[in-house]
Enzyme design. Structure first.
Site, PDB file in Angstrom:
ATOM      1  N   TYR A  51       0.877  -1.186   0.000  1.00 51.75           N
ATOM      2  CA  TYR A  51       0.000   0.000   0.000  1.00 51.75           C
ATOM      3  C   TYR A  51       0.901   1.218   0.000  1.00 51.75           C
ATOM      4  O   TYR A  51       2.063   1.152   0.416  1.00 51.75           O
ATOM      5  CB  TYR A  51      -1.012  -0.002   1.134  1.00 51.75           C
ATOM      6  CG  TYR A  51      -0.559   0.145   2.574  1.00 51.75           C
ATOM      7  CD1 TYR A  51       0.400   1.069   2.969  1.00 51.75           C
ATOM      8  CD2 TYR A  51      -1.168  -0.624   3.575  1.00 51.75           C
ATOM      9  CE1 TYR A  51       0.772   1.213   4.302  1.00 51.75           C
ATOM     10  CE2 TYR A  51      -0.804  -0.496   4.912  1.00 51.75           C
ATOM     11  CZ  TYR A  51       0.160   0.428   5.262  1.00 51.75           C
ATOM     12  OH  TYR A  51       0.511   0.564   6.573  1.00 51.75           O
ATOM     13  N   THR A  52       0.342   2.350  -0.479  1.00 51.14           N
ATOM     14  CA  THR A  52       1.181   3.541  -0.621  1.00 51.14           C
ATOM     15  C   THR A  52       1.489   4.194   0.732  1.00 51.14           C
ATOM     16  O   THR A  52       2.565   4.760   0.914  1.00 51.14           O
ATOM     17  CB  THR A  52       0.493   4.573  -1.536  1.00 51.14           C
ATOM     18  OG1 THR A  52      -0.855   4.750  -1.069  1.00 51.14           O
ATOM     19  CG2 THR A  52       0.482   4.098  -2.977  1.00 51.14           C
ATOM     20  N   ASP A  65       3.001  -3.357   5.269  1.00 53.50           N
ATOM     21  CA  ASP A  65       2.027  -3.264   4.186  1.00 53.50           C
ATOM     22  C   ASP A  65       2.006  -4.548   3.354  1.00 53.50           C
ATOM     23  O   ASP A  65       3.011  -5.254   3.319  1.00 53.50           O
ATOM     24  CB  ASP A  65       2.307  -2.038   3.295  1.00 53.50           C
ATOM     25  CG  ASP A  65       3.633  -2.106   2.543  1.00 53.50           C
ATOM     26  OD1 ASP A  65       4.663  -2.346   3.185  1.00 53.50           O
ATOM     27  OD2 ASP A  65       3.628  -1.941   1.316  1.00 53.50           O
ATOM     28  N   HIS A 122       4.496  -6.929   0.932  1.00 63.02           N
ATOM     29  CA  HIS A 122       5.788  -6.332   1.267  1.00 63.02           C
ATOM     30  C   HIS A 122       6.250  -6.799   2.649  1.00 63.02           C
ATOM     31  O   HIS A 122       7.422  -7.068   2.869  1.00 63.02           O
ATOM     32  CB  HIS A 122       5.670  -4.805   1.216  1.00 63.02           C
ATOM     33  CG  HIS A 122       6.974  -4.101   1.074  1.00 63.02           C
ATOM     34  ND1 HIS A 122       7.085  -2.737   1.131  1.00 63.02           N
ATOM     35  CD2 HIS A 122       8.247  -4.568   0.874  1.00 63.02           C
ATOM     36  CE1 HIS A 122       8.363  -2.405   0.985  1.00 63.02           C
ATOM     37  NE2 HIS A 122       9.079  -3.492   0.825  1.00 63.02           N
ATOM     38  N   GLU A 155       1.477  -1.155  -6.179  1.00 66.61           N
ATOM     39  CA  GLU A 155       1.082  -0.305  -5.041  1.00 66.61           C
ATOM     40  C   GLU A 155      -0.418  -0.030  -5.097  1.00 66.61           C
ATOM     41  O   GLU A 155      -0.948   0.370  -6.141  1.00 66.61           O
ATOM     42  CB  GLU A 155       1.803   1.049  -5.115  1.00 66.61           C
ATOM     43  CG  GLU A 155       3.289   1.013  -4.843  1.00 66.61           C
ATOM     44  CD  GLU A 155       3.639   1.182  -3.359  1.00 66.61           C
ATOM     45  OE1 GLU A 155       2.698   1.326  -2.526  1.00 66.61           O
ATOM     46  OE2 GLU A 155       4.838   1.174  -3.038  1.00 66.61           O
TER      47      GLU A 155
END
Ligand SMILES: [Zn+2]
Length: 241
Positions: free
Chosen positions: A28-29, A144, A134, A92
């Site tokens: 995720y960003t 994330d 990640h 992402e």
């Protein structure tokens, strides 16, 4: 599948062979907005990027071409792969993340993600075991895409692996301590089999790895402690590899 190009300069100069693509890393960003995320991922000063970004409406951006090594995973390891950037495609998902307000991933975003993953899996013959978060490949540094990420839902579409036991049956084993050395050793072995890289000698590293495993497979309780439920899940996944 419509893809919008929005190129980032943040990748290795040296191209890679398409055959080296083995892993999909989901992120995720973790930033306030979509624009901020896209700006950062394409700013030469930030030195980070990703192959794709998917916004909350399901819009897909391509930042880096597949044959280029994007700077997305950082120091990381998964099974025999020790430098994940070289062997992976990074995706992402726009989400504020734990720091700024972690929200569920919505339908449109997930449906685009599923489309990209299916495409990549087919194109590069990516194994189910190599679709990871990640946090799975960098448990010391990253959390994330987080516990709201629907791994089970993706596994139903043949993206990634999920266990076959029913949640209601497993629930009984939550917080049930495991005592024997054999059981503990089994868990460690299964975790290794699945792909997690860690050392049991480094206690905080090991706890963070257990948390990464739980965040992925047992989101209801992320406490870094191995209980019988974790043991059963790890064993079951290990058998499916
Ligand atoms: Zn990430």
């Amino acid at each position: 599948m419509k893809i919008n190009n929005r190129y980032s300069p943040n990748f290795d100069k040296k191209k890679r062979s398409i055959n080296s693509i083995k892993i999909i890393v989901i992120h995720y960003t973790g930033m306030q907005s979509e624009r901020e995320s896209l700006d950062k991922l394409s700013n030469p000063k930030s030195k980070v990027s990703s192959h794709f970004v998917i916004n909350r409406n399901g819009k897909i951006y391509r930042l880096v071409q597949d044959h280029q090594v994007a700077w997305q995973a950082g120091k990381s390891c998964w099974g025999k792969y020790k430098d994940i950037n070289k062997n992976s495609i990074g995706i992402e998902l726009v989400n504020k993340g734990h720091q700024f307000g972690y929200t569920s991933f919505n339908k449109k975003q997930l449906s685009s993600l599923i489309k990209i993953c299916k495409n990549l899996i087919k194109k590069y013959k990516i194994k189910k075991r190599n679709v990871v978060g990640h946090s799975d490949i960098a448990p010391l540094r990253k959390i994330d895409p987080g516990e709201k990420f629907p791994w089970k839902q993706l596994a139903k579409k043949n993206i990634g692996i999920w266990y076959s036991h029913k949640l209601s049956l497993l629930r009984k084993f939550r917080k049930v301590k495991i005592f024997t050395k054999e059981d503990k050793a089994k868990f460690v072995k299964n975790l290794n089999n699945i792909g997690y890289c860690f050392s049991t000698k480094n206690k905080s590293f090991f706890i963070k790895t257990i948390k990464a495993f739980q965040r992925h497979y047992r989101k209801e309780l992320i406490n870094g402690l191995v209980d019988k439920e974790c043991l059963i899940i790890a064993q079951n996944i290990s058998k499916k590899l």
